[in-house]
Structure formats: C-alpha cells, structure tokens
Design a protein around this motif. Structure first.
Motif: not given
Length: 113
Positions: A1-5, A7-16
């Motif tokens: 499974m590959t995560i796109s940049n 998706e990774l950015h959105r996840f990081g923003e949700s964590v913040k």
C-alpha cells in the motif's frame, strides 16, 4: 500500500489540529489543580482523585511537554504552564538537604518512602 504525498499531508494536518485544538487544551486545563499542584490521577469521568500520589516521572514529562509545546508555538500560556511545573519540581520534588529528587510525593507534597 502506497500513501500519496497529498494523503500524508492531510493526515499530518489532522494530527496538528487534534493536538492544538483538543490535546493541548485538555492537559493545560487538567494537569494542575486550583492550588497549582499537579493532579496525580484523573478518572475516566474527568474527576480528580484528590488523594493520589504524584510521581517525578509525570512531573518531568509535563515539564518537557509544555516546554516543547511553547518552543513550537511561542504561546506564552504554555511557557507559563511550564514555569508552574518547574516551580513544583524544584519546590516539592527536589531534596534540598541531600540533593537529588524524590520519586513520589503524596497528595500533601510529602515524600513517600
């Protein structure tokens, strides 16, 4: 499974968002009581266990957390909370007679044996 940049950015923003909107305000509100003592235990219903012991580990983790949050954000309220916790560390956990720190204090700030 590959995560796109993206998706990774959105996840990081949700964590913040979770950190700054929920986790930090919760601990800033609940880590100290009205007498500026560390709450050693909070129950699932958010009531404070008034006779709980307080550990050196909890205190130093709180100090590290609020210091780091202040450095990341520059928010003076977080610096003030870190200063409160540092004062508690030095005033109650530090053994002025022998040096070093007590591992655990009771709810009246007396060292536990």
């Amino acid at each position: 499974m590959t995560i796109s940049n993206n998706e990774l950015h959105r996840f990081g923003e949700s964590v913040k968002t979770e950190l700054w909107n929920n986790i930090v305000p919760f601990w800033n509100t609940h880590c100290l009581n009205d007498a500026k003592q560390i709450n050693g235990c909070i129950s699932n219903d958010l009531s404070i266990i008034k006779n709980a012991n307080v550990s050196l580990i909890l205190t130093t983790r709180l100090l590290w957390t609020f210091s780091t949050l202040y450095r990341a954000s520059g928010q003076s309220a977080l610096l003030n909370r870190a200063r409160d916790i540092y004062r508690i560390l030095m005033d109650t956990f530090y053994d002025k007679q022998l040096g070093g720190f007590y591992w655990t204090l009771d709810h009246r700030d007396n060292p536990r044996q």
